[in-house]
Design a protein around this motif. Structure first.
Motif: not given
Length: 646
Positions: A413-417, A440-441, A460-461, A481-483
């Motif tokens: 599962t990807v949460f993109d923006h 991500v994004d 993700e960053n 790599a993010g917050l």
């Protein structure tokens, strides 16, 4: 003296061909290669004609009789190069209408356009349909060229097939703009055959090309419908592949832009319970319309990237896209259906990509397939650009699940923006976990770990995850790599968060409230914490809203030596955009020292190497030969003063 130039008038070359063709039609003899011949019931013989209740050849209208009629011919020689058959609202009923030949090759495109009489969807009538089945191509023989079926209105009792019962070498297209496929709603008849197939029919109905199916037009709304009102209604399924063993060697494309479908939408093949494949990829996009079930039925209403039942497979990849305007009463699957009993399994050999950008989905979203069907590759559900206030963000409260995944396959599962809260659940505990959950994004969302079940997590960053409840965030690997915020506005006091596996630092920031020993957040890593390629994680502990004294907080430096990092954890502060300060923990690497041995060697036979303060170094010293050479071993402790450069 002026000269007179006599003008010679030349007849265009094409006129001779036209005259020859016209004579051939008039005399009933074969014309030039591929030329149309005069219509002869039930064959249009390549002449563009309209099936009508009025037999008027002068205007191109013919009242063909018989169970089957054809836009082409029956083993014509030479082969036709095109067919173009239309049906108007006055045409009589036929069992089959073929755009192509009854038999023999067609060396060009076939086209069938159906402008039938507008039906009363709520009628009780069981008869009165014009065709039972529509085929874009022929009953037998190869059609070399695209075949096209366009249904603008009317009543088809059975199905619409983009290809035919013979092979099509080329693409097929079915476009439904209005009308009814299947029995009238109040007829009491079993729906049975009431489908659209992009491919052909039967073992010989192969399509060696791509298929394109589009359903559009006004939806059928039982609350507002009145007899005579124009609508698009399919009483059963819409499929991109072929039926009853007809293989599609290319890709399939299904687009639902409007209308009402009382069944399922599938990118793959189906029909007849026979083995059947789509060799290429499938593409399904729903941007409008209503996909629902028949009255009194629990089947239907769902969207699938794969095939219908046993051995109706997709060899390539599947792609499903749901956007704003979609209204799906059931679920969405990256893979295939498994028949009415969920035991007739089929396979997607490649990957299954499901992209959700909006729309209404009534039940669950599955990365894989239904029942005993399987996706053998990588199955991914991506939620993209879901913002606060979007209907999907507020309406979807169900689950994103693995579905049927084959041996060696994975589900993600990807949460993109995504910037809206996700109100549903991802995966289930234990074997129902997604293989990964990725943010991500520039995704910014709140997460309750009890509703997010994934073995591997990735932030993700540039993306932010606010933890709003206690719980375990991964069971295998957490790559950061993010917050990651444990002290967000919705986080409870003294939040305890757990990472069930290994923590991998790829930079990033961990924000934790820690104003005292009694008021603090706590992160427990149940396995190891490792340093990735992009450096250590910065820990933010305290944030002030206004200008502050940096010395308001202090911390005793902590030595760190975990194999991948050696140094000291210290407390630092820096201003933020609101004017206050953020206090954070940062790792300060310890500087190594260089040891040079002039008359001897270090471990490994080296004369120069680097060490840290406090290291014990074994030296091998050489004595000058007098006359024999002697070797002495000694140890030395590295001092905290760096070696002087030579």
């Amino acid at each position: 003296m002026a000269q007179t130039v006599h003008r010679v008038r030349r007849r265009p070359r094409r006129v001779a061909g036209v005259v020859a063709a016209s004579l051939a039609l008039a005399l009933g003899v074969p014309g030039p290669a591929g030329a149309a011949q005069p219509p002869a019931y039930p064959h249009a013989n390549g002449t563009p004609v309209t099936l009508s209740g009025t037999d008027d050849p002068a205007s191109g209208r013919y009242d063909f009789t018989g169970n089957s009629v054809y836009g082409g011919g029956n083993n014509l020689t030479p082969a036709l190069t095109s067919t173009d058959l239309s049906v108007d609202a006055t045409a009589r009923s036929h069992l089959n209408i073929y755009g192509g030949n009854q038999a023999g090759p067609l060396d060009g495109p076939s086209r069938l356009t159906y402008d039938g009489a507008p039906p009363d969807l709520t009628s009780t009538a069981t008869s009165g349909y014009q065709p039972y089945f529509l085929y874009g191509a022929g009953e037998s023989g190869t059609t070399t060229g695209p075949s096209t079926v366009t249904m603008n209105d009317g009543w088809v009792r059975g199905w619409v097939i983009g290809g035919g019962k013979g092979p099509v070498v080329g693409d097929t297209t079915v476009t439904m703009n209005g009308g009814l496929i299947g029995p009238h709603l109040n007829s009491g008849e079993t729906v049975g055959q009431a489908e659209i197939y992009g491919g052909g029919f039967g073992a010989d109905g192969t399509v060696q090309g791509n298929t394109y199916v589009t359903v559009q037009g006004p939806v059928y709304d039982p609350a507002t419908y009145e007899p005579g009102q124009r609508a698009t209604l399919v009483r059963q399924h819409v499929l991109g592949g072929g039926s009853s063993g007809a293989v599609v060697t290319g890709d399939t494309h299904v687009a639902v832009k409007g209308g009402t479908i009382q069944g399922m939408v599938l990118g793959g093949p189906g029909g007849g319970g026979l083995a059947n494949n789509v060799v290429g990829d499938t593409y399904v996009e729903v941007s409008g319309g209503i996909i629902t079930t028949q009255a009194g039925s629990t089947a239907g209403g769902s969207v699938f990237g794969g095939g219908y039942a046993r051995n109706q497979n997709v060899t390539g990849n599947t792609h499903v896209r749901i956007v704003d305007g979609a209204n799906i009463s059931g679920g969405v699957y990256g893979g295939g259906y498994a028949g009415p009993l969920s035991i007739q399994g089929n396979v997607v050999t490649g990957n299954a990509d499901t992209l959700i950008e909006g729309g209404k989905i009534g039940t669950n979203i599955y990365a894989g397939a239904a029942g005993l069907s399987r996706v053998n590759g990588t199955a991914t559900v991506t939620l993209k650009d879901i913002a606060p206030g979007d209907p999907f963000a507020t309406d979807f409260t169900r689950q994103i699940l693995r579905g049927g995944i084959g041996t060696g396959g994975t589900a993600h599962t990807v949460f993109d923006h995504q910037t809206a809260p996700f109100l549903g659940t991802v995966g289930t505990a234990d074997n129902g976990q997604m293989d990964s959950i990725r943010f991500v994004d520039d995704t910014r969302m709140a997460v309750d770990p009890a509703r997010f079940h994934g073995r591997d997590w990735l932030i993700e960053n540039g993306s932010t995850v606010d933890v709003v409840a206690a719980g375990t965030m991964s069971s295998r690997t957490f790559t950061h790599a993010g917050l990651l915020r444990l002290d967000g506005p919705d986080a409870p006091e003294n939040l305890l968060s757990t990472i069930g596996g290994t923590y991998v630092s790829e930079g990033g920031t961990l924000a934790m409230g820690a104003t005292s020993d009694e008021a603090k957040n706590f992160l427990e890593i149940q396995q190891a914490a490792t340093l990735g390629d992009d450096g250590p994680t910065t820990i933010d502990l305290v944030r002030s809203a206004a200008a502050s004294d940096a010395g308001a907080f202090t911390m005793t430096p902590i030595p760190v030596n975990n194999g991948s990092f050696r140094g000291t954890a210290v407390l630092k502060s820096e201003p933020h955009e609101a004017g206050g300060l953020t206090w954070y923990i940062e790792g300060v690497p310890e500087e190594p020292y260089t040891v040079v041995v002039n008359n001897g060697t270090l471990p490994g036979g080296l004369s120069t190497d680097t060490f840290y303060a406090g290291d014990t170094v074994e030296l091998t010293a050489d004595e000058p030969a007098r006359p024999t050479r002697r070797t002495h071993r000694a140890t030395a402790r590295v001092s905290r003063r760096p070696a002087r450069p030579r």
